[in-house]
Design an enzyme around this catalytic site. Structure first.
Site: not given
Ligand code: IFM
Length: 461
Positions: A163, A356
């Protein structure tokens, strides 16, 4: 739902959010150590100094992953644990830790999926300009080479960055992530460019030293964007939101170009692009990692670029029929199908990994071994259905990782938001598998059973 036999069933974490031990065994400091220690930056001043003590409890944690039946585990490497100054002398105990982790995973048939950078930039590099300095991209490629040499004989799946939108935008425009700069859109654009360059340089550097079957990609946080109404200014806001949420990093990586209008949206000049940069950035990747949490419904907002912050986009959150997580994010499973299909149609990734997907809810432990989290069970099953639907429409998805394996340090929100399949009682560090963890384990077991070879019929006498 039936997924392919070799589909990865995983959970994800990141170093600063779980490891703790920030000053042990030669680890250097990161921007997040400094940011979290600055008063007022995180919820109740919480930091990742202890986190969930994964550095100390790694063996036990891998056993927990095996209990859940995970077939893959996505974790990140703390750059300052490997190179305390960001460049130069390698800290061998740091390498040894990840070396042991990888061996433990492989011994339990869990495929390691490594992320090289999940925001914990070495402080020493930040002091030399951090991602605003082009040299940080070169330093990242050297660090990537070091890790490829150390683990590349056993790790097949690598993600360069997680990200990059967050350190660029949240770090330099909203100021809610390290390094906490507010309203500097030019810095955000420059930082974004150097992160992209780092991704491309590292991809090339790693390919040069790792076996051909290595898979390298990048993980991006992506959102389907909906216009809140059909006024022309709302439609323009939706286009701006799509450019800066979704296309900012996708277009350079997959098309070798920046989205027209992107820098104007920010009220910024183009970043310092040198000849050949976009070619490096668009070095072919093997997969795209998709981090999906929610959609955004937008309309034209008052925070126009002329103010120095924002992109003239306002987020609509008064949705009477919607369900929201503890992060205030709408639960919208269909958005995952939409984004996967959009990516497949417009960017043609070779493979997609859901790197994720998950939700924070207000979980409580009843004190005797049970954490009931029916909302998360529903969230996961609905999102998995969306993945299946996207695959039925041609999206080349090869794995799914729940965010997160554990409750952990949720950046500016400290420990107040629980995303885990496993509850952590932060005072004692006790781990308790939540009902969603048990549900996910059952789901994985069912998927594996679907592909199990049926026993051979007995031979006739
Ligand atoms: O915890 C974060 C992660 O580090 C990166 N993506 C989003 C998650 C939730 O906010």
């Amino acid at each position: 739902m039936s997924f392919p036999q070799d589909f990865f069933w995983g959970a994800a974490t990141s170093a600063y959010q779980i490891e703790g031990a920030t000053r042990e065994d030669g680890r250097g400091l990161s921007v997040w150590d400094q940011f979290a220690a600055t008063p007022g930056r995180t919820y109740q001043g919480e930091t990742g100094e202890r986190a969930v003590e994964h550095y100390r409890r790694m063996e036990q944690d891998v056993a927990l992953m095996a209990d859940l039946g995970l077939t893959a585990y996505r974790f990140s490497i703390a750059w300052p644990r490997i190179l305390p100054d960001g460049v130069g002398t390698v800290n061998q105990p740091g390498i040894d830790f990840y070396d042991r982790l990888v061996d433990q995973l492989l011994a339990r048939n869990i495929t390691p999926v490594v992320t090289l950078h999940h925001w914990d930039l070495p402080l020493a590099l930040f002091e030399r300009g951090g991602w605003r300095n082009r040299a940080t991209a070169d330093a990242f490629a050297d660090y990537a080479t070091t890790m490829a040499r150390a683990l590349g004989d056993r790790v097949r799946w690598w993600t360069t960055l997680n990200e990059p939108w967050c350190p660029a935008y949240l770090g330099y425009v909203e100021g809610i992530h390290a390094p906490g700069v507010k309203g500097d859109t030019q810095a955000a654009v420059d930082v974004g460019h150097h992160l992209l360059l780092a991704h491309g340089l590292a991809t090339q550097a790693m390919r040069a030293v790792m076996p051909a079957e290595t898979r390298i990609g990048i993980a991006l946080n992506l959102f389907p964007i909906f216009a809140g109404d059909d006024r022309p200014e709302t439609l323009r806001a939706a286009e701006r939101a799509y450019r800066f949420h979704t296309r900012w990093f996708l277009d350079p990586v997959f098309r070798g170009e920046y989205t027209p209008g992107l820098f104007d949206d920010f009220g910024a000049e183009p970043p310092p692009i040198q000849d050949g940069d976009l070619k490096i950035i668009s070095t072919p990747t093997d997969f795209l990692g998709v981090n999906y949490y929610n959609r955004w419904i937008v309309r034209a907002g008052s925070d126009l670029p002329a103010d120095g912050v924002g992109t003239g986009v306002e987020y609509v959150t008064d949705l009477p029929d919607a369900t929201f997580t503890e992060m205030g994010w709408e639960v919208y499973p269909h958005g995952l199908e939409l984004i996967l299909e959009d990516l497949t149609r417009n960017y043609h990734p070779r493979m997609l990994l859901i790197t994720e997907n998950g939700a924070a809810f207000d979980d409580t432990w009843n004190g005797n071994g049970r954490v009931s989290d029916p909302q998360r069970v529903r969230y996961l099953s609905e999102h998995l259905r969306a993945v299946g639907d996207a695959m039925a429409h041609g999206a080349p998805v090869v794995g799914y990782f729940v965010w997160s394996l554990f409750d952990n340090f949720e950046w500016a929100e400290g420990y107040s938001k629980r995303f885990g399949l496993v509850y952590v009682d932060f005072a004692t560090q006790r781990r308790i598998i939540k009902d969603s963890g048990t549900w996910y384990a059952g789901f994985i077991a069912n998927q594996r059973a679907l592909h199990a070879t049926p026993p051979k019929p007995p031979l006739p006498r």
